[in-house]
Structures are given as structure tokens and as C-alpha cells.
Design a protein around this motif. Sequence first.
Motif, PDB file in Angstrom:
ATOM      1  N   LEU A 100      -7.490   1.149   1.551  1.00 24.64           N
ATOM      2  CA  LEU A 100      -6.205   1.039   2.243  1.00 24.64           C
ATOM      3  C   LEU A 100      -5.416  -0.154   1.717  1.00 24.64           C
ATOM      4  N   SER A 146       2.169   3.284   7.422  1.00 20.38           N
ATOM      5  CA  SER A 146       0.897   3.858   6.994  1.00 20.38           C
ATOM      6  C   SER A 146      -0.234   2.839   7.105  1.00 20.38           C
ATOM      7  N   SER A 150      -3.232   3.579   9.617  1.00 22.88           N
ATOM      8  CA  SER A 150      -4.520   3.766   8.952  1.00 22.88           C
ATOM      9  C   SER A 150      -5.497   2.635   9.239  1.00 22.88           C
TER      10      SER A 150
END
Length: 308
Positions: A100, A146, A150
Amino acid sequence: MSASPWLVLAAAALEAAFDYPDALHRRVPHPVVWIGTLISTLEARLNRPDFSEALRRVLGVLTLLIIVGVSGLAGWLITKFGGPWAVVIVGVVGLAQRSLYDHVRAVAKPLRAGDLQSARTAVGMIVGRDTARLDESGVAAAAIESLAESFCDGVVAPIFWFVVAGLPGLFVYKAVNTADSLIGHREPRWRRFGWASARFDDLLNLIPARLAGVLVAVAGRGGWTAMWRDSGKHSSPNAGWPEAAMAGALGVQLGGPAWYDGEVSNRPVLGQGRAPDAGDVARALKVYLAACAILWLMLAAGGLAWRH
């Protein structure tokens, strides 16, 4: 079958250091690929357009039970016969701290250099919206949203279920989260078949999402007001918590109109302030790293208090 926080912390540290190496992935695909293949196969066979909506919903529930059973059994067998070190090593595949960070940093670097096209390409790897329409602020917002969402799906929730229910819990969470990504959509094709997977994913993320929001607010030294005020505006019952907290911590606005498949989605605005820019993506990554560090400290504290 809970897992010692020390084992979970060891897995988190290994994943942060090495992720899932590309050389290994070329030889042995990531387990998420395996469960994704199973879900896609079941969907192709069971989600037939000539079936009634009621039958498709029942078959969607059956699909969920199959993937939960398969993933949970796999986790149990590895724990039973592999021992603690197998739990640590295999547990790495359920976490996404490093990947990530790397994906969002890949957006931040060209964006700060003024290379908007490369930034659009990079953010297109992690979001589903139409990236060709995005300006600098749009790319920055997409990357930050995001990252925040996430943080729950790829870090907090897997670690939470790893601790609570061991490797079976981690595997079940990843399988259900993958199912939600593949079939948990509102379009007519998946609305009935993916209903059970989407709702179960919401349930599994209920506590982790709120924990993720708190961690972001603590790490960012702010965002509490935005989190409490705006989290409920999000279409998801969970994603709004870390996203609103991140918006508040950075002092920017997230959400708002976005284009998907040529159609605009008028999403609610999260946070108050200016539109985000390239520098805010870098700031969001710092908040993310601090939040991960706090989560590690919580695992260490849990390990010291562990009695099993």
C-alpha cells in the motif's frame, strides 16, 4: 483459535520489510489470486442470467459459505501442522502495509515532479475511477482516499482478525474482502449474487474501520471532528471512518464528484478546507506510517499482556 500478538507483530514486520517478493509471485502466485480464481469460477457457474433473482441470492450465499470454509480450513491446517513459524511466514501474505505504501508513493513522486500523466497512470493502479479526467487535485484526492480506506482493508482489519481468530480468521477476512471486490457490486449482474459477500464484508470491517479512523486521528494529531461529523455521509458504512479522519488530519476535502465508467458519481464531501495537492499525498503517507507504528505498539502491548 486466536493468535499471539507477538506472532502477528512478527508477520507484520516481515511483510513491511519484504512484502511478497515478485520473484516468488512469478513462481507461486499470491494466495489472493487463488481465492480470486475460485470466486470467479463459482460466479461464472452459479450466477447465470437465466436464474431467478431469488435463486441467484441463494447461490451467492452458497458461494460465500464455500470460500469461507475453504479459506478457514486452509488456515486451520497450516496452524495445526505447521506450527508458530508457519503462522508467521504464511501470515505475511494477508497483510498489505508495504505494498500500500509503495503504490501510493508511486503516485506522490511523479505528482510532486509535475508529471501529471504518470501520476494518473500510477493512481489508476489503485482506484477504479476514470483517471483521464483527474487534475493534480483529483489525483491527490484519489490517492489519499485509497490510502485511508485501504489502511483498514489491507492493514487494520487483517491484523485485527489475525489476532482474534488466528490464521483462519485472517484467511477468511481476506477471502471475504476479495469476494466483495469481485462480486459485491450494485450493478444488476452482481446485486443479488454478491449481496451476501458485500454484507459480510461490511460486518467484518465494522470494528476495524472505526479503529483505523482512531489510529489515523491519533497519528495525524487531528481529524476527530471530521471523523465524527462526516463518516456517516459515506456510502459505505465503514470506509468513511478512516477517510474522514484523514481529511480532517490533513485539513483538506476528500470525496465529492468523481467519474466512473463515463458517469459522474456525486459523492458527499468529507472534511473541510482546501482541495488536496501533491504535498498532501506525502503528508498522508507520513500519517499512514505513524498509524502503522501505533498499531505495532498496540500489538507489542498486547503481547506483554498475553496469557494463553
